[in-house]
Scaffold this motif. Structure first.
Motif, PDB file in Angstrom:
ATOM      1  N   VAL A  92       0.819  -1.210   0.000  1.00 47.74           N
ATOM      2  CA  VAL A  92       0.000   0.000   0.000  1.00 47.74           C
ATOM      3  C   VAL A  92       0.854   1.263   0.000  1.00 47.74           C
ATOM      4  O   VAL A  92       0.433   2.299  -0.493  1.00 47.74           O
ATOM      5  CB  VAL A  92      -0.956  -0.021   1.217  1.00 47.74           C
ATOM      6  N   GLU A  93       2.054   1.166   0.557  1.00 50.62           N
ATOM      7  CA  GLU A  93       2.913   2.352   0.600  1.00 50.62           C
ATOM      8  C   GLU A  93       4.342   1.948   0.272  1.00 50.62           C
ATOM      9  O   GLU A  93       4.768   0.835   0.579  1.00 50.62           O
ATOM     10  CB  GLU A  93       2.831   3.034   1.959  1.00 50.62           C
ATOM     11  N   ALA A  94       5.065   2.887  -0.375  1.00 49.01           N
ATOM     12  CA  ALA A  94       6.403   2.533  -0.844  1.00 49.01           C
ATOM     13  C   ALA A  94       7.273   3.764  -1.037  1.00 49.01           C
ATOM     14  O   ALA A  94       6.781   4.889  -1.133  1.00 49.01           O
ATOM     15  CB  ALA A  94       6.308   1.778  -2.162  1.00 49.01           C
ATOM     16  N   ALA A  95       8.563   3.488  -1.117  1.00 51.54           N
ATOM     17  CA  ALA A  95       9.541   4.514  -1.486  1.00 51.54           C
ATOM     18  C   ALA A  95      10.477   3.897  -2.514  1.00 51.54           C
ATOM     19  O   ALA A  95      10.666   2.682  -2.550  1.00 51.54           O
ATOM     20  CB  ALA A  95      10.326   4.975  -0.262  1.00 51.54           C
ATOM     21  N   GLY A  96      11.041   4.745  -3.363  1.00 52.63           N
ATOM     22  CA  GLY A  96      11.948   4.239  -4.382  1.00 52.63           C
ATOM     23  C   GLY A  96      12.574   5.376  -5.138  1.00 52.63           C
ATOM     24  O   GLY A  96      12.679   6.493  -4.619  1.00 52.63           O
ATOM     25  N   GLU A  97      12.983   5.078  -6.360  1.00 55.92           N
ATOM     26  CA  GLU A  97      13.554   6.128  -7.194  1.00 55.92           C
ATOM     27  C   GLU A  97      12.921   6.067  -8.573  1.00 55.92           C
ATOM     28  O   GLU A  97      12.502   5.001  -9.033  1.00 55.92           O
ATOM     29  CB  GLU A  97      15.073   6.011  -7.273  1.00 55.92           C
ATOM     30  N   GLY A 101       5.553  14.333 -21.088  1.00 53.46           N
ATOM     31  CA  GLY A 101       4.847  15.408 -20.399  1.00 53.46           C
ATOM     32  C   GLY A 101       5.155  15.535 -18.917  1.00 53.46           C
ATOM     33  O   GLY A 101       4.693  16.475 -18.279  1.00 53.46           O
ATOM     34  N   VAL A 102       5.940  14.650 -18.369  1.00 55.27           N
ATOM     35  CA  VAL A 102       6.252  14.721 -16.935  1.00 55.27           C
ATOM     36  C   VAL A 102       7.466  15.614 -16.729  1.00 55.27           C
ATOM     37  O   VAL A 102       8.539  15.352 -17.283  1.00 55.27           O
ATOM     38  CB  VAL A 102       6.522  13.319 -16.341  1.00 55.27           C
ATOM     39  N   THR A 103       7.275  16.674 -15.944  1.00 52.19           N
ATOM     40  CA  THR A 103       8.369  17.606 -15.672  1.00 52.19           C
ATOM     41  C   THR A 103       8.667  17.734 -14.178  1.00 52.19           C
ATOM     42  O   THR A 103       9.593  18.433 -13.786  1.00 52.19           O
ATOM     43  CB  THR A 103       8.031  19.012 -16.218  1.00 52.19           C
ATOM     44  N   SER A 104       7.879  17.050 -13.339  1.00 47.04           N
ATOM     45  CA  SER A 104       8.016  17.196 -11.889  1.00 47.04           C
ATOM     46  C   SER A 104       9.190  16.417 -11.307  1.00 47.04           C
ATOM     47  O   SER A 104       9.567  16.630 -10.156  1.00 47.04           O
ATOM     48  CB  SER A 104       6.721  16.746 -11.199  1.00 47.04           C
ATOM     49  N   CYS A 105       9.754  15.513 -12.080  1.00 51.70           N
ATOM     50  CA  CYS A 105      10.851  14.691 -11.573  1.00 51.70           C
ATOM     51  C   CYS A 105      11.648  14.150 -12.748  1.00 51.70           C
ATOM     52  O   CYS A 105      11.250  14.301 -13.903  1.00 51.70           O
ATOM     53  CB  CYS A 105      10.311  13.540 -10.726  1.00 51.70           C
ATOM     54  N   ARG A 106      12.752  13.507 -12.420  1.00 56.14           N
ATOM     55  CA  ARG A 106      13.571  12.898 -13.470  1.00 56.14           C
ATOM     56  C   ARG A 106      14.186  11.609 -12.942  1.00 56.14           C
ATOM     57  O   ARG A 106      14.235  11.394 -11.722  1.00 56.14           O
ATOM     58  CB  ARG A 106      14.629  13.862 -13.964  1.00 56.14           C
ATOM     59  N   PRO A 107      14.677  10.751 -13.830  1.00 59.49           N
ATOM     60  CA  PRO A 107      15.258   9.483 -13.389  1.00 59.49           C
ATOM     61  C   PRO A 107      16.335   9.705 -12.326  1.00 59.49           C
ATOM     62  O   PRO A 107      17.155  10.603 -12.430  1.00 59.49           O
ATOM     63  CB  PRO A 107      15.842   8.891 -14.680  1.00 59.49           C
ATOM     64  N   GLY A 108      16.275   8.855 -11.305  1.00 59.42           N
ATOM     65  CA  GLY A 108      17.230   8.946 -10.204  1.00 59.42           C
ATOM     66  C   GLY A 108      16.673   9.667  -8.989  1.00 59.42           C
ATOM     67  O   GLY A 108      17.200   9.513  -7.890  1.00 59.42           O
ATOM     68  N   ASP A 109      15.620  10.466  -9.165  1.00 60.98           N
ATOM     69  CA  ASP A 109      15.026  11.163  -8.025  1.00 60.98           C
ATOM     70  C   ASP A 109      14.439  10.155  -7.041  1.00 60.98           C
ATOM     71  O   ASP A 109      13.798   9.185  -7.445  1.00 60.98           O
ATOM     72  CB  ASP A 109      13.905  12.101  -8.480  1.00 60.98           C
ATOM     73  N   ARG A 110      14.648  10.403  -5.764  1.00 59.53           N
ATOM     74  CA  ARG A 110      14.048   9.552  -4.729  1.00 59.53           C
ATOM     75  C   ARG A 110      12.638  10.057  -4.427  1.00 59.53           C
ATOM     76  O   ARG A 110      12.441  11.272  -4.272  1.00 59.53           O
ATOM     77  CB  ARG A 110      14.902   9.578  -3.466  1.00 59.53           C
ATOM     78  N   VAL A 111      11.704   9.113  -4.339  1.00 63.45           N
ATOM     79  CA  VAL A 111      10.303   9.512  -4.154  1.00 63.45           C
ATOM     80  C   VAL A 111       9.575   8.548  -3.215  1.00 63.45           C
ATOM     81  O   VAL A 111      10.000   7.416  -3.013  1.00 63.45           O
ATOM     82  CB  VAL A 111       9.537   9.550  -5.506  1.00 63.45           C
ATOM     83  N   VAL A 112       8.472   9.033  -2.674  1.00 65.17           N
ATOM     84  CA  VAL A 112       7.489   8.174  -2.026  1.00 65.17           C
ATOM     85  C   VAL A 112       6.256   8.203  -2.918  1.00 65.17           C
ATOM     86  O   VAL A 112       6.049   9.141  -3.673  1.00 65.17           O
ATOM     87  CB  VAL A 112       7.137   8.629  -0.589  1.00 65.17           C
TER      88      VAL A 112
END
Ligand SMILES: [Zn+2]
Length: 162
Positions: free
Chosen positions: A84-89, A96-107
């Motif tokens: 149900v919940e996770a973290a990764g990169e 069209g995605v500009t909010s992040c890029r490969p390698g960014d750490r996210v939840v």
């Protein structure tokens, strides 16, 4: 490993992964109170507005326990990829995605919110009144090595958090 499982990821995902020939591991609920690590097709390239997250950690949420127990409201079709919940990169970003890029750490936020109500438009998806389903409880969760989700459902992990 238990071999390839039939998983409802969507026709597009299954066709693309089959064409690419890739596979990955996924933590799956195969029956009430029975979880297995299985090999499944890798997801396709993320679609427009989606990101692909390489999952590094999943939490054990009380919702996971409800799903594992098979509680009445946990309506789902088994086998189901849990988590149900996770973290990764970020592994890949769709067009069209500009909010992040490969390698960014996210939840990742596992509630499939509407994206159009007042709360969602204000960036408060947690207050959405039109949640379609919960990843890992009703639909595919964060248990695979790679997951495609709408980019607005991922949040950057601050740099000062290890
Ligand atoms: Zn909403």
């Amino acid at each position: 490993m238990s071999g390839t499982a039939e998983v409802v990821i969507g026709d597009r995902a299954e066709r693309s992964a089959a064409a690419a020939g890739g596979s990955m591991r996924a933590l799956m609920l195969v029956a009430d109170r029975k979880i297995e690590l299985r090999e499944i097709p890798a997801p396709p390239e993320p679609a427009s507005g989606e990101v692909q997250i390489r999952i590094k950690a999943i939490g054990l949420n009380h919702i996971d326990v409800w799903g594992w127990r098979g509680m009445a409201f946990a309506k789902r079709t088994l086998p189901l990829i849990v988590g149900v919940e996770a973290a990764g990169e970020i592994a890949r970003v769709g067009p069209g995605v500009t909010s992040c890029r490969p390698g960014d750490r996210v939840v990742a936020y596992g509630a499939l919110t509407c994206g159009t109500c007042k709360a969602c438009r204000a960036g408060r998806d947690n207050l959405c009144e039109n949640v379609a389903s919960m990843m890992g409880l009703h639909v595919v969760g964060f248990g695979p090595e790679l997951v495609n989700i709408r980019s607005r459902l991922e949040l950057p992990i601050p740099h000062d958090i290890a």
